[in-house]
Design a protein around this motif. Structure first.
Motif, PDB file in Angstrom:
ATOM      1  N   ALA A  57       0.834  -1.212   0.000  1.00  0.00           N
ATOM      2  CA  ALA A  57       0.000   0.000   0.000  1.00  0.00           C
ATOM      3  C   ALA A  57       0.864   1.256   0.000  1.00  0.00           C
ATOM      4  O   ALA A  57       0.554   2.236  -0.687  1.00  0.00           O
ATOM      5  N   THR A  60       2.374   1.380  -3.711  1.00  0.00           N
ATOM      6  CA  THR A  60       1.479   1.435  -4.869  1.00  0.00           C
ATOM      7  C   THR A  60       0.245   2.296  -4.650  1.00  0.00           C
ATOM      8  O   THR A  60      -0.397   2.692  -5.620  1.00  0.00           O
ATOM      9  N   ALA A  62      -2.420   1.095  -3.414  1.00  0.00           N
ATOM     10  CA  ALA A  62      -3.557   0.170  -3.479  1.00  0.00           C
ATOM     11  C   ALA A  62      -3.574  -0.741  -2.264  1.00  0.00           C
ATOM     12  O   ALA A  62      -2.527  -1.125  -1.753  1.00  0.00           O
ATOM     13  N   ARG A  63      -4.771  -1.071  -1.817  1.00  0.00           N
ATOM     14  CA  ARG A  63      -4.934  -1.969  -0.664  1.00  0.00           C
ATOM     15  C   ARG A  63      -5.400  -3.329  -1.148  1.00  0.00           C
ATOM     16  O   ARG A  63      -6.404  -3.441  -1.850  1.00  0.00           O
ATOM     17  N   ARG A  81      -5.091  -9.738  -4.397  1.00  0.00           N
ATOM     18  CA  ARG A  81      -6.260  -8.997  -4.879  1.00  0.00           C
ATOM     19  C   ARG A  81      -6.964  -8.377  -3.691  1.00  0.00           C
ATOM     20  O   ARG A  81      -6.739  -8.751  -2.555  1.00  0.00           O
ATOM     21  N   ALA A  82      -7.879  -7.486  -4.007  1.00  0.00           N
ATOM     22  CA  ALA A  82      -8.784  -6.954  -2.983  1.00  0.00           C
ATOM     23  C   ALA A  82      -9.991  -7.876  -2.936  1.00  0.00           C
ATOM     24  O   ALA A  82     -10.410  -8.414  -3.961  1.00  0.00           O
ATOM     25  N   TRP A 154       1.718  -6.142 -12.367  1.00  0.00           N
ATOM     26  CA  TRP A 154       0.510  -5.424 -11.959  1.00  0.00           C
ATOM     27  C   TRP A 154      -0.459  -5.437 -13.129  1.00  0.00           C
ATOM     28  O   TRP A 154      -0.092  -5.059 -14.241  1.00  0.00           O
ATOM     29  N   CYS A 156      -4.056  -3.933 -14.424  1.00  0.00           N
ATOM     30  CA  CYS A 156      -5.057  -2.891 -14.167  1.00  0.00           C
ATOM     31  C   CYS A 156      -6.435  -3.325 -14.662  1.00  0.00           C
ATOM     32  O   CYS A 156      -6.541  -4.151 -15.564  1.00  0.00           O
ATOM     33  N   THR A 160      -8.452   1.381 -17.794  1.00  0.00           N
ATOM     34  CA  THR A 160      -7.420   2.193 -17.148  1.00  0.00           C
ATOM     35  C   THR A 160      -6.577   2.874 -18.216  1.00  0.00           C
ATOM     36  O   THR A 160      -6.210   2.263 -19.224  1.00  0.00           O
TER      37      THR A 160
END
Length: 184
Positions: A57, A60, A62-63, A81-82, A154, A156, A160
């Protein structure tokens, strides 16, 4: 009356009267819903032991909260992944290898990739085009000093902007510098 008969009568009396007891007191439930416990990525094993949700996090923005690991031969992979979305997705792959810098340049370094300094023995970064139902991506690959080939990829979400994927390559380089492949 024999002993067996007395035991049978006593047992029958207990069973018959048990149903006559007052209703059980209901158990009180907490008024607030229980909070989910965050599990570390490392708990999934494999290459996930090299990753930390907080560090990712930080680098990047991102969580992630779901990690899955797989090992096949001398290759260890971790996918993050989330819980609420399939993308973005972060994949770390680490393979034990005897390849050297020359072999990396000839066999691993993608055409058009940008070389990266101060990451392992030799490294690259590249933006990946959108493909199928996923958006563009970013990839960083490096030959770690202890004979391991590592890749961070990564992916997207569809739609994106490709410029965002390009920015992500720089973020992945910084994240890659925080990954200690010797811990595998």
């Amino acid at each position: 009356m024999n002993v067996r008969a007395r035991i049978w009568l006593a047992a029958s009396a207990v069973l018959l009267t048990a149903g006559c007891a007052a209703e059980a007191t209901p158990v009180a439930l907490p008024s607030v819903a229980p909070r989910p416990v965050e599990v570390a990525a490392a708990s999934s094993g494999g290459a996930c032991r090299l990753l930390d949700f907080e560090v990712i996090a930080e680098h990047t923005g991102a969580r992630f909260d779901v990690a899955a690991a797989v090992e096949r031969g001398n290759t260890h992979t971790c996918v993050l992944r989330a819980e609420t979305a399939l993308l973005p997705e972060l994949t770390l792959t680490v393979t034990e290898t005897s390849i050297d810098k020359s072999g990396f340049t000839q066999d691993v370094l993608p055409r058009g990739a940008t070389k990266v300094s101060k990451l392992g023995e030799i490294a690259y970064r590249q933006k990946l085009p959108k493909k199928g139902k996923v958006g563009p991506g970013a990839e960083v690959g490096w030959l770690a000093t202890e004979g391991r080939l590592a890749t961070l990829r990564w992916t997207c979400p569809l739609g994106t902007d490709p410029a965002e994927a390009e920015k992500m390559t720089g973020k992945l380089v910084n994240l890659a510098k925080a990954v200690d492949t010797r811990q595998l």
